[in-house]
Design a protein around this motif. Structure first.
Motif, PDB file in Angstrom:
ATOM      1  N   GLY A   1       0.728  -1.136   0.111  1.00 59.92           N
ATOM      2  CA  GLY A   1      -0.074  -0.033   0.110  1.00 59.92           C
ATOM      3  C   GLY A   1       0.796   1.195   0.100  1.00 59.92           C
ATOM      4  N   ILE A   2       0.158   2.210   0.023  1.00 62.00           N
ATOM      5  CA  ILE A   2       0.733   3.742   0.151  1.00 62.00           C
ATOM      6  C   ILE A   2       0.670   4.301   1.558  1.00 62.00           C
ATOM      7  CG2 ILE A   2       0.891   6.126  -0.958  1.00 62.00           C
ATOM      8  CD1 ILE A   2      -0.531   4.725  -3.417  1.00 62.00           C
ATOM      9  N   ASN A   3       1.769   4.987   1.963  1.00 60.49           N
ATOM     10  CA  ASN A   3       1.717   5.587   3.328  1.00 60.49           C
ATOM     11  C   ASN A   3       0.668   6.625   3.351  1.00 60.49           C
ATOM     12  OD1 ASN A   3       3.299   7.410   2.110  1.00 60.49           O
ATOM     13  ND2 ASN A   3       4.969   7.245   3.362  1.00 60.49           N
ATOM     14  N   PRO A   4       0.345   6.887   4.403  1.00 59.06           N
ATOM     15  CA  PRO A   4      -0.760   8.116   4.440  1.00 59.06           C
ATOM     16  C   PRO A   4      -0.135   9.435   3.792  1.00 59.06           C
ATOM     17  CG  PRO A   4      -0.792   7.016   6.655  1.00 59.06           C
ATOM     18  CD  PRO A   4       0.503   6.347   5.765  1.00 59.06           C
ATOM     19  N   GLU A   5       1.108   9.756   3.836  1.00 60.42           N
ATOM     20  CA  GLU A   5       1.388  11.027   3.396  1.00 60.42           C
ATOM     21  C   GLU A   5       1.655  10.773   1.736  1.00 60.42           C
ATOM     22  OE1 GLU A   5       2.409  10.515   7.542  1.00 60.42           O
ATOM     23  OE2 GLU A   5       3.126   9.396   5.637  1.00 60.42           O
ATOM     24  N   GLY A   6       1.461   9.696   1.195  1.00 53.31           N
ATOM     25  CA  GLY A   6       1.814   9.547  -0.130  1.00 53.31           C
ATOM     26  C   GLY A   6       2.961   9.573  -0.675  1.00 53.31           C
ATOM     27  N   THR A   7       3.907   9.580   0.140  1.00 48.10           N
ATOM     28  CA  THR A   7       5.497   9.657  -0.509  1.00 48.10           C
ATOM     29  C   THR A   7       6.252   8.321  -0.497  1.00 48.10           C
ATOM     30  OG1 THR A   7       6.347   9.826   1.973  1.00 48.10           O
ATOM     31  CG2 THR A   7       5.722  11.678   0.914  1.00 48.10           C
ATOM     32  N   GLN A   8       5.428   7.218   0.096  1.00 44.43           N
ATOM     33  CA  GLN A   8       6.255   5.638   0.121  1.00 44.43           C
ATOM     34  C   GLN A   8       5.347   4.897  -0.381  1.00 44.43           C
ATOM     35  OE1 GLN A   8       8.287   5.624   3.728  1.00 44.43           O
ATOM     36  NE2 GLN A   8      10.149   6.307   2.892  1.00 44.43           N
ATOM     37  N   ARG A   9       5.808   3.814  -0.960  1.00 42.87           N
ATOM     38  CA  ARG A   9       4.784   2.562  -1.161  1.00 42.87           C
ATOM     39  C   ARG A   9       5.493   1.649   0.099  1.00 42.87           C
ATOM     40  NH1 ARG A   9       2.559   1.840  -6.100  1.00 42.87           N
ATOM     41  NH2 ARG A   9       2.104   4.038  -7.068  1.00 42.87           N
ATOM     42  N   MET A  10       4.609   0.907   0.706  1.00 46.94           N
ATOM     43  CA  MET A  10       4.914   0.143   1.836  1.00 46.94           C
ATOM     44  C   MET A  10       4.535  -1.454   1.364  1.00 46.94           C
ATOM     45  SD  MET A  10       3.005   2.156   4.948  1.00 46.94           S
ATOM     46  CE  MET A  10       1.632   1.654   4.203  1.00 46.94           C
ATOM     47  N   LEU A  11       5.585  -2.123   1.760  1.00 44.46           N
ATOM     48  CA  LEU A  11       5.766  -3.656   1.285  1.00 44.46           C
ATOM     49  C   LEU A  11       5.673  -4.364   2.753  1.00 44.46           C
ATOM     50  CD1 LEU A  11       5.584  -6.065  -0.652  1.00 44.46           C
ATOM     51  CD2 LEU A  11       7.680  -6.024  -0.862  1.00 44.46           C
ATOM     52  N   VAL A  12       4.748  -5.016   3.030  1.00 48.73           N
ATOM     53  CA  VAL A  12       4.706  -5.969   4.263  1.00 48.73           C
ATOM     54  C   VAL A  12       4.790  -7.519   3.610  1.00 48.73           C
ATOM     55  CG1 VAL A  12       3.773  -6.804   6.516  1.00 48.73           C
ATOM     56  CG2 VAL A  12       3.658  -4.249   5.504  1.00 48.73           C
ATOM     57  N   SER A  13       5.937  -8.261   4.048  1.00 48.72           N
ATOM     58  CA  SER A  13       6.254  -9.686   3.765  1.00 48.72           C
ATOM     59  C   SER A  13       6.363 -10.523   5.112  1.00 48.72           C
ATOM     60  CB  SER A  13       7.431  -9.614   2.688  1.00 48.72           C
ATOM     61  OG  SER A  13       8.566  -9.081   2.964  1.00 48.72           O
ATOM     62  N   GLN A  14       6.329 -11.667   4.728  1.00 47.44           N
ATOM     63  CA  GLN A  14       6.589 -12.848   5.697  1.00 47.44           C
ATOM     64  C   GLN A  14       7.657 -13.707   5.421  1.00 47.44           C
ATOM     65  OE1 GLN A  14       4.705 -12.954   8.499  1.00 47.44           O
ATOM     66  NE2 GLN A  14       2.997 -11.824   8.048  1.00 47.44           N
ATOM     67  N   HIS A  15       8.770 -13.901   6.161  1.00 45.90           N
ATOM     68  CA  HIS A  15       9.662 -14.859   5.995  1.00 45.90           C
ATOM     69  C   HIS A  15      10.022 -15.854   6.962  1.00 45.90           C
ATOM     70  CE1 HIS A  15      11.103 -11.615   3.013  1.00 45.90           C
ATOM     71  NE2 HIS A  15      10.366 -10.929   3.929  1.00 45.90           N
ATOM     72  N   PRO A  16      10.640 -16.883   6.922  1.00 44.87           N
ATOM     73  CA  PRO A  16      10.804 -17.950   7.859  1.00 44.87           C
ATOM     74  C   PRO A  16      11.745 -17.398   8.917  1.00 44.87           C
ATOM     75  CG  PRO A  16      11.153 -18.896   5.594  1.00 44.87           C
ATOM     76  CD  PRO A  16      11.013 -17.291   5.448  1.00 44.87           C
TER      77      PRO A  16
END
Length: 490
Positions: free
Chosen positions: A134-149
């Motif tokens: 998604g996009i952060n509230p300020e619109g300045t960055q894209r946010m990627l949340v991932s899962q890892h072992p």
């Protein structure tokens, strides 16, 4: 059902350690696994040294990256094949559990189904590991949340459910892409060893699953937990042992899952369906000979129905057959070991000394083996040990209450908070009890609530973390947040 001969079955069970894809002897003197129904010897098992514990972790570390890079589908297919293999050998697993743990064969068959379900469930969850974008509230960055072992895991399983507790830990760990070192309980290691043999036959890569059986529990566990390469520990067992493990885990800031002791209340209101409540308490108390952390420990019955409830439960319990779990019609098998019989006897004797009445049973079995009679007690004093301590045996203590507020107070009068049972036909009351009882799981009008699709775990001194359900796989993963520039921001 076609059971093999006991001798033929035991002859095919591994008795060595499984390290880096090889079956190897222990460096310490082998130890004896007993038949709890006779006290006799079933097998002699490899006894790992601390050095071999390190070798097992070495193997898990060496292939952790390679296993983590396998596709979810590959991992899922392995677990699915394991599920099918366990079901195919259902009778062998059931007999093996009855021999080393003592539970009646019909209950052992139930555990095969239950334990296998974790393999099937997590074979499907492997392909459903997700993150978000998604996009952060300020619109300045894209946010990627991932899962890892999370990394190499140390899995310590108890003796009372030797298949289900192994699959409930191994399956999500492998599905998430982790390698493992498993330490089964020394009382019942045979079932886990046979399961791992099946994984070997199915082609699990070397080093992904390692098993160390040992009587040097402290030496092996401390060695693994003091190693900086370990990333997670999962333990099922007593609260006392769990607290010690958590202290050591804190020193290394390890990811921790703890499924600890229980002291489950079984609350029966006067508006409950009496037939269902009686069957429910039989299921919740005497399954596994009462040797379950979810067992109904304190039977809390409303005063107006207590006499009838007690009479009918006592009639059911007095008809139980005690004996070796392989015998036809046996309801109550042996306890795990001699000291378990002594512990149950101590709790019953203490309750009687504080004024309790023995309605049925109340003493250890005669002759060989580790037996204690199915027992019903009434007039339990609050200061009795049996009111406060986990019984882990076939003893059903009945306590009475007057109103809902007192029922809640009695249910919560323990440091434990794993399972609770409530029987009522009042929907609103059931919802209030769910809200007010301090526990991780509430079972309404059923005595057999456990399911691989449900999150299993407690609160207070019953532990932390969840096993089963989609939550179970996240216990074996680290969440990672990645920030990237928004290509449309100035």
């Amino acid at each position: 059902m076609t059971y093999p001969s006991e001798a033929d079955l035991l002859a095919k069970i591994p008795t060595q350690l499984f390290i880096n894809g090889e079956w190897v002897d222990g460096e310490n003197e082998p130890f004896v696994v007993q038949d709890p129904s006779t006290g006799g010897e079933l097998a002699r098992i490899a006894n790992a040294s601390p050095a071999q514990a390190t070798a097992a972790l070495d193997a898990a570390v060496a292939v952790k990256d390679e296993w983590a890079r396998t596709t979810p589908r590959e991992r899922g297919e392995l677990l699915r094949k394991a599920y099918e293999a366990v079901i195919e050998r259902r009778d062998e697993f059931a007999l093996l559990m009855t021999l080393e743990m003592g539970k009646p064969l019909n209950e052992a068959q139930g555990e095969v189904n239950y334990g296998a379900e974790y393999l099937r469930w997590f074979s499907e969850e492997a392909a459903r590991i997700t993150g978000r974008y998604g996009i952060n509230p300020e619109g300045t960055q894209r946010m990627l949340v991932s899962q890892h072992p999370v990394g190499p895991c140390f899995l310590i399983t108890p003796w009372n459910f030797p298949l289900a507790m192994a699959t409930r830990k191994i399956a999500p760990a492998l599905a998430a892409g982790n390698t493992v070192v498993v330490k089964p309980a020394s009382l019942t290691p045979l079932t886990t060893l046979y399961f791992v043999k099946i994984l070997e036959e199915l082609g699990v890569p070397k080093g992904v699953v390692n098993v160390v059986t040992t009587r040097d529990t402290a030496g092996v566990s401390n060695t693994i937990m003091e190693d900086d390469r370990l990333r997670k520990i999962s333990f099922t067992g007593s609260t006392g042992v769990g607290v010690g493990l958590m202290k050591r885990a804190a020193e290394k800031v390890l990811r921790t899952s703890m499924e600890l002791g229980g002291n489950a209340p079984f609350v029966v209101f006067e508006d409950a369906d009496m037939d269902k409540a009686i069957q429910g308490v039989i299921d919740a108390k005497f399954r596994n000979i009462g040797q379950a952390c979810t067992a109904a420990n304190r039977i809390i019955v409303q005063e107006s129905i207590a006499e009838e409830f007690t009479k009918r439960v006592a009639e059911r319990v007095s008809a139980f057959k005690m004996g070796r779990g392989t015998e036809e019609g046996v309801t109550i098998g042996p306890l795990a070991e001699a000291k378990a019989v002594a512990k149950v006897g101590e709790l019953v004797d203490d309750a009687v000394a504080h004024g309790a009445k023995v309605i049925v049973g109340g003493k250890a079995g005669e002759g060989e083996g580790f037996f204690y009679e199915a027992t019903v007690l009434t007039d339990i004093a609050p200061e009795s040990k049996i009111f406060r301590e986990e019984i882990f045996g076939p003893v059903l203590p009945i306590i009475t209450f007057s109103d809902e507020a007192e029922a809640v107070e009695l249910a919560n009068s323990t440091e434990f908070g794993l399972m609770s049972y409530v029987y009522t036909n009042d929907f609103n009351r059931s919802q209030r009890m769910i809200d007010q009882i301090e526990c991780g799981m509430v079972s309404i009008n059923t005595g057999l609530p456990s399911n691989a699709a449900a999150p299993f775990g407690g609160v207070k001194q019953s532990g932390m973390g969840k096993e089963g359900s989609f939550e179970g796989i996240h216990e074996y993963m680290n969440m990672k947040y990645s920030a990237m520039p928004n290509p449309y921001s100035n």
